[in-house]
Write an enzyme that holds these catalytic residues in place. Structure first.
Site, short mmCIF file in Angstrom:
data_model
loop_
_atom_site.label_atom_id
_atom_site.label_comp_id
_atom_site.label_asym_id
_atom_site.label_seq_id
_atom_site.Cartn_x
_atom_site.Cartn_y
_atom_site.Cartn_z
N ARG A 51 -11.97 -4.12 -3.45
CA ARG A 51 -11.21 -5.03 -4.29
C ARG A 51 -9.93 -5.54 -3.67
NH1 ARG A 51 -14.04 -2.34 -7.29
NH2 ARG A 51 -13.39 -0.72 -5.89
N THR A 52 -9.11 -4.61 -3.20
CA THR A 52 -7.77 -5.02 -2.79
C THR A 52 -7.85 -5.99 -1.62
OG1 THR A 52 -6.96 -2.89 -3.56
CG2 THR A 52 -5.49 -4.15 -2.16
N LYS A 80 -6.76 2.88 20.32
CA LYS A 80 -6.20 3.20 21.64
C LYS A 80 -4.85 3.89 21.51
CE LYS A 80 -8.22 -1.04 23.49
NZ LYS A 80 -7.87 -2.39 23.98
N ARG A 101 -2.82 -1.68 4.22
CA ARG A 101 -3.20 -0.43 3.55
C ARG A 101 -3.29 0.66 4.60
NH1 ARG A 101 -7.83 0.68 -0.85
NH2 ARG A 101 -6.19 -0.31 -2.05
N HIS A 129 1.26 1.83 -4.71
CA HIS A 129 0.30 0.73 -4.67
C HIS A 129 0.84 -0.41 -5.54
CE1 HIS A 129 -3.30 -1.47 -4.22
NE2 HIS A 129 -4.21 -0.56 -4.55
C1 NCD Z 1 -7.27 2.31 -6.07
C2 NCD Z 1 -6.63 2.69 -4.75
O1 NCD Z 1 -7.09 2.30 -3.69
O2 NCD Z 1 -5.64 3.41 -4.83
N1 NCD Z 1 -8.17 1.25 -5.95
C3 NCD Z 1 -7.71 -0.04 -5.86
O3 NCD Z 1 -6.89 -0.38 -5.04
N2 NCD Z 1 -8.15 -0.90 -6.76
C4 NCD Z 1 -7.78 3.46 -6.83
C5 NCD Z 1 -8.78 4.37 -6.20
O4 NCD Z 1 -9.14 4.25 -5.03
O5 NCD Z 1 -9.22 5.26 -6.91
#
Ligand code: NCD
Length: 358
Positions: A51-52, A80, A101, A129
């Protein structure tokens, strides 16, 4: 230039403004279709995501911009041994804005030490997040019409769930928000959030061990996945993995006007039978994530030439006698400048991961 590594990097007013912009984008899609023409977003994903990453990509595409990046750090120079700081210096030569991320806590904040373009934290370890938080705020606004006067239940993995930590930080700035923490002992919310966020802001909270006992009080039920990848001990994970399951029977106890949120992916904590309930908002929440990221990208690109400081709200302390004990913090994984801030109760906390300093 401004970055977003923590929800409190934005003031409440700026946060409300981004939610309002997202609502305007939803109502007037055409108006925004070329706003980022000629601009590039880099998505640097060192940890799995569906999703993200895709919502960042779709957001930039809908703004008329382009996207580059990696979704598997092993296919980049990271394999590397390149540091986060060096990778960001390099990517800043190609992109106008970066979404990162990382499994290491504080990596996006470390990136801001050297980056010449805005950095967006798309999730760092179990720490924060902030773009999921914007997604959640937009979703609550669309489902209920307000962010004040809410009782919101957080259920599941409140210890490692970074979406929970960030949303609580953001909600603490609204009036009369009460939170109900529903978790087994092993997965309770970290103390620093209870003390530094809830107590400091006068946000009422209570801890319970079942959904049923509080269901009829909730305006929002925020379900979460038990974060398997963050457990050091597999037996501990097995003990708690099925701790809470939302089903139709429990939904029958809830208010008629309420909403169930989940950042997704779900594993088994919400049964499929709940999906058809009109109060199940988690798939609508996904789409809101795209709109709010469009709004965020617009704002951060507008602020590139803005010299106003980040809204950190606390002074940075550099003190050689302090150390961060968190092995999963960027300051213990890469050679970054160690930084701390003075938190509630005269305690020093690591600036990158919020762990209490030694
Ligand atoms: C969440 C995350 O990555 O922290 N998912 C997301 O970004 N929508 C929640 C999860 O992974 O459980």
């Amino acid at each position: 230039m401004r970055h977003l590594t923590d929800p409190t990097d934005l003031t409440r007013k700026e946060t409300d403004d981004i939610v309002a912009l997202a609502l305007d984008i939803i109502a007037n899609r055409e108006k925004y279709s070329e706003v980022c023409k000629g601009k590039k977003l880099a998505t640097l994903f060192y940890e799995p995501s569906t999703r993200t990453r895709l919502s960042f990509t779709a957001a930039m595409m809908e703004l008329g911009g382009n996207v580059l990046g990696f979704s598997d750090a092993n296919s980049s120079s990271v394999s590397k041994g390149e540091t986060v700081e060096d990778t960001v210096r390099v990517v800043g030569c190609f992109a106008d804005i970066i979404a990162m991320r990382h499994h290491i806590e504080g990596a996006p904040l470390a990136a801001t030490n050297v980056s010449r373009v805005p950095i967006i934290n798309a999730g760092d370890g179990s720490h924060a997040h902030p773009t999921q938080t914007l997604t959640d705020l937009l979703t609550i606004t669309r489902e209920l019409g307000h962010l004040d006067n809410l009782t919101i239940g957080f259920c599941g993995d409140l210890r490692f769930g970074r979406t929970v930590h960030s949303l609580i930080k953001a909600l603490a700035r609204y009036e009369n928000v009460k939170i109900v923490l529903i978790a087994p002992d092993e997965l309770r919310l970290p103390d620093y959030i209870k003390h530094d966020i809830c107590d400091k802001n006068g946000m009422e909270y209570c801890e319970v061990t079942s959904i049923e006992e509080v269901m009829d009080e909730l305006d929002i039920l925020y379900m979460t996945r038990v974060q398997k990848e963050r457990f050091l001990d597999e037996e501990e994970f097995d003990r708690v993995k099925d701790c809470f399951v939302l089903d139709a029977e429990k939904m029958a106890l809830a208010k008629e006007k309420m909403a169930v949120l989940h950042p997704l992916p779900r594993v088994n904590e919400i049964l499929k039978e709940v999906d058809a309930d009109p109060r199940a908002a988690y798939f609508r929440q996904v789409e809101n994530g795209k709109f709010v990221r469009m709004a965020l990208i617009c704002r951060l690109l507008e602020w590139v030439n803005d010299d106003s400081k980040q809204n950190k709200g606390h002074d940075v302390v550099e003190n050689d006698d302090l150390a961060c004990p968190n092995r999963k913090c960027i300051c213990n994984c890469e050679n970054v400048e160690k930084k701390f801030h003075l938190a509630e109760g005269g305690v020093y906390r690591c600036l990158y991961c919020d762990t209490k300093a030694k």
